[in-house]
Design a protein around this motif. Structure first.
Motif, PDB file in Angstrom:
ATOM      1  N   GLN A 246     -14.261   2.752  62.865  1.00  0.00           N
ATOM      2  CA  GLN A 246     -13.546   3.286  61.710  1.00  0.00           C
ATOM      3  C   GLN A 246     -13.303   2.160  60.695  1.00  0.00           C
ATOM      4  OE1 GLN A 246     -13.426   6.368  61.392  1.00  0.00           O
ATOM      5  NE2 GLN A 246     -13.809   6.948  63.529  1.00  0.00           N
ATOM      6  N   GLY A 251     -15.439  10.927  62.911  1.00  0.00           N
ATOM      7  CA  GLY A 251     -14.111  10.678  63.429  1.00  0.00           C
ATOM      8  C   GLY A 251     -14.122  10.214  64.876  1.00  0.00           C
ATOM      9  N   LYS A 258      -9.335   5.653  69.065  1.00  0.00           N
ATOM     10  CA  LYS A 258      -9.325   6.140  67.686  1.00  0.00           C
ATOM     11  C   LYS A 258      -9.966   5.161  66.715  1.00  0.00           C
ATOM     12  CE  LYS A 258      -4.682   4.369  66.629  1.00  0.00           C
ATOM     13  NZ  LYS A 258      -3.319   4.750  66.194  1.00  0.00           N
ATOM     14  N   ASP A 300      -7.020   6.625  57.599  1.00  0.00           N
ATOM     15  CA  ASP A 300      -7.637   7.948  57.435  1.00  0.00           C
ATOM     16  C   ASP A 300      -8.666   8.199  58.537  1.00  0.00           C
ATOM     17  OD1 ASP A 300      -7.681  10.295  55.801  1.00  0.00           O
ATOM     18  OD2 ASP A 300      -9.618   9.676  54.992  1.00  0.00           O
ATOM     19  N   GLY A 301      -9.471   7.190  58.840  1.00  0.00           N
ATOM     20  CA  GLY A 301     -10.520   7.345  59.838  1.00  0.00           C
ATOM     21  C   GLY A 301     -10.002   7.477  61.248  1.00  0.00           C
ATOM     22  N   GLU A 302      -8.821   6.913  61.529  1.00  0.00           N
ATOM     23  CA  GLU A 302      -8.283   6.946  62.887  1.00  0.00           C
ATOM     24  C   GLU A 302      -7.501   8.224  63.189  1.00  0.00           C
ATOM     25  OE1 GLU A 302      -6.103   3.347  63.463  1.00  0.00           O
ATOM     26  OE2 GLU A 302      -7.918   2.099  63.622  1.00  0.00           O
ATOM     27  N   ARG A 303      -7.398   9.111  62.214  1.00  0.00           N
ATOM     28  CA  ARG A 303      -6.755  10.402  62.459  1.00  0.00           C
ATOM     29  C   ARG A 303      -7.638  11.275  63.331  1.00  0.00           C
ATOM     30  NH1 ARG A 303      -6.110  12.181  56.481  1.00  0.00           N
ATOM     31  NH2 ARG A 303      -5.416  14.130  57.412  1.00  0.00           N
ATOM     32  N   ASP A 304      -7.072  12.303  63.908  1.00  0.00           N
ATOM     33  CA  ASP A 304      -7.842  13.258  64.703  1.00  0.00           C
ATOM     34  C   ASP A 304      -9.014  13.777  63.878  1.00  0.00           C
ATOM     35  OD1 ASP A 304      -8.594  16.020  65.746  1.00  0.00           O
ATOM     36  OD2 ASP A 304      -7.150  15.390  67.279  1.00  0.00           O
ATOM     37  N   ALA A 305     -10.181  13.850  64.490  1.00  0.00           N
ATOM     38  CA  ALA A 305     -11.392  14.248  63.770  1.00  0.00           C
ATOM     39  C   ALA A 305     -11.277  15.649  63.172  1.00  0.00           C
ATOM     40  CB  ALA A 305     -12.594  14.160  64.694  1.00  0.00           C
ATOM     41  N   ARG A 309     -10.021  14.713  55.883  1.00  0.00           N
ATOM     42  CA  ARG A 309      -9.862  13.366  55.349  1.00  0.00           C
ATOM     43  C   ARG A 309      -9.350  13.415  53.905  1.00  0.00           C
ATOM     44  NH1 ARG A 309      -9.963  12.961  60.385  1.00  0.00           N
ATOM     45  NH2 ARG A 309     -10.803  11.051  61.280  1.00  0.00           N
TER      46      ARG A 309
END
Length: 489
Positions: A246, A251, A258, A300-305, A309
């Motif tokens: 990320q 994701g 994550k 943003d990238g480490e949020r749940d897929a 976004r």
């Protein structure tokens, strides 16, 4: 050898040695190198009207006259396609040749975004047509827009080009788009994945050209859709592969780390080729890659897929993960000291700049909305942003010993008339591609100078390598200049 001849020879050798030492001493005056990397503009698109440069007026009739898919000259340019239909903002039958976007009858100012244009690896190579540069319109999904250009004298960066050095024979290192040219900026190499899925590999015809999805015989009838994938048929990543870490478009895996991309969706595996970062670190030279929106994009990238976004490829930042080359390399994996030390945010750059603590080598990548990329950015906002940063650098405590290089990753699908260099020491499977702008700004830069030395993106690596006596990277092109012709010491 008599005494007189011996003394004369020693005198000549001494003069030559002194000249060499003087040149080295001159280069050593530069203690900080800053590289600012914009997006997707050919030289002719922005600087084709620059006084003294090899511009649009120097283009030959063959280079300006675009041919159709059968090789015959088009009676006029194709329409500018928008979602498969002619864009009403542009005349549907512009004369065959370059045209002003910001002048009547179109009259779109630099503040208005145009659509994006295809800029894929195999397509771009075919558009160049062995240096004729006459297949851009026929092989563009944007039709005639590829031939558009601006009066760049409206730009603040044009004024800096007039004050310092504009290089008018600087070429993108690789054919195609942003991803591969960012890789060539840092490693002069093309990433590889031997396990790249077949469905992600490009389909080529018997001539080695990319296949079309639809059999449209003429560029006037409609835009082409290309069967070009992320990888070459033999597994080299050339078109917007996603990173293994990320931030990226892929994701995290459910229940996985994550910080990593879900491997089920085939991100590019971590790369191990040597980069300019490796060679700088090996010599103890401080350096950093700064990116606008970096911290926000990581979060943003480490949020749940499953969550939508708001930063990556979207929103006010429009962060572009494939513009972050070091994020593809194993050495800079999450949790490593090298990642923490060298991959930073724009906020860090501004803090370092104001405190006089910039590293010896700094790369800066603007966020999407400020990088001048067609489709999601306009020319004007990026011009103002980059110019403001350069002016801030000029006011910094380190300016007196600084060199700033402002250039672009690639042409973005826009036509340029100058053939890329070819032959031994220049051309290979990967490029070079089309000509792009490059401005060199420094207290030691020549003033009001147009530098006609042939360069490409690897010239940036060459310059840094020469200044700090680094280990050379093998992919750097032997005949590309090292940018020193832009300076006077």
């Amino acid at each position: 050898m008599n005494l007189r001849r011996l003394l004369l020879l020693l005198f000549i050798v001494g003069i030559a040695s002194c000249a060499t030492r003087t040149g080295d001493d001159g280069l050593s005056k530069i203690e900080h190198i800053v590289v600012i990397y914009g997006e997707n503009r050919s030289f002719d698109n922005l600087y084709g009207l620059f006084p003294g440069a090899d511009g649009i007026a120097q283009a030959t009739a063959e280079q300006k006259t675009q041919v159709d898919r059968d090789g015959r000259p088009l009676p006029h340019l194709p329409p500018v396609w928008s979602r498969g239909k002619p864009d009403p903002a542009f005349p549907s039958a512009l004369p065959n040749g370059p045209f002003r976007i910001d002048a009547p009858p179109i009259d779109l100012p630099l503040t208005v975004r145009t659509r994006d244009l295809v800029h894929l690896f195999h397509v771009h190579k075919e558009q160049i047509a062995g240096g004729k540069n006459n297949r851009f319109a026929a092989l563009s999904d944007a039709g005639g827009l590829t031939m558009g250009y601006y009066d760049g004298s409206q730009m603040a960066m044009w004024k800096l080009a007039q004050e310092f050095v504009l290089a008018d024979h600087f070429f993108q290192a690789a054919y195609g788009g942003s991803f591969i040219n960012h890789q060539w900026l840092v490693c002069a190499c093309t990433p590889y994945d031997p396990a790249a899925p077949q469905q992600m590999r490009t389909q080529l015809d018997e001539r080695g050209n990319v296949k079309w999805r639809d059999n449209i015989p003429s560029a006037l009838a409609g835009p082409l859709w290309f069967l070009e994938g992320i990888y070459t048929p033999d597994g080299y990543a050339v078109n917007s592969a996603q990173p293994p870490y990320q931030p990226g478009a892929i994701g995290p895996a459910p229940g996985g780390d994550k910080r990593y991309a879900d491997p089920r969706y085939h991100p590019l595996p971590p790369q191990t080729a040597k980069t300019i970062g490796d060679t700088l670190s090996a010599k103890g030279i401080s350096w950093a890659w700064y990116a606008g929106g970096w911290k926000a994009a990581i979060a943003d990238g480490e949020r749940d897929a499953k969550e939508k976004r708001s930063v990556i490829y979207t929103g006010e930042i429009a962060f572009q993960p494939h513009h972050q080359p070091f994020n593809y390399f194993e050495r800079f994996a999450p949790g490593t000291r090298d990642r923490e030390q060298h991959l930073k945010d724009l906020d860090d750059l501004l803090k370092d700049l104001d405190n006089g603590t910039l590293p010896q080598v700094a790369f800066y990548k603007p966020a999407g909305r400020l990088n001048q990329h067609p489709g999601y950015a306009d020319v004007a906002a990026g011009d103002v942003h980059i110019h403001a940063l350069v002016e801030r650098l000029r006011k910094s405590p380190q300016w007196s010993k600084m060199a700033v290089i402002v250039t672009y990753d690639e042409n973005g699908g826009f036509w340029d008339h100058v053939p890329p260099p070819s032959g031994p020491g220049w051309s290979d499977r990967w490029g070079p591609g089309s000509r792009i702008p490059a401005i060199i700004i420094s207290p030691y830069a020549k003033r009001g100078h147009v530098d006609k030395t042939p360069y490409d993106t690897t010239s940036v690596i060459k310059f840094i390598t020469k200044r700090f006596a680094l280990e050379p990277l093998p992919g750097v092109r032997a005949n590309a200049g090292d940018l020193t012709n832009a300076f006077q010491f």
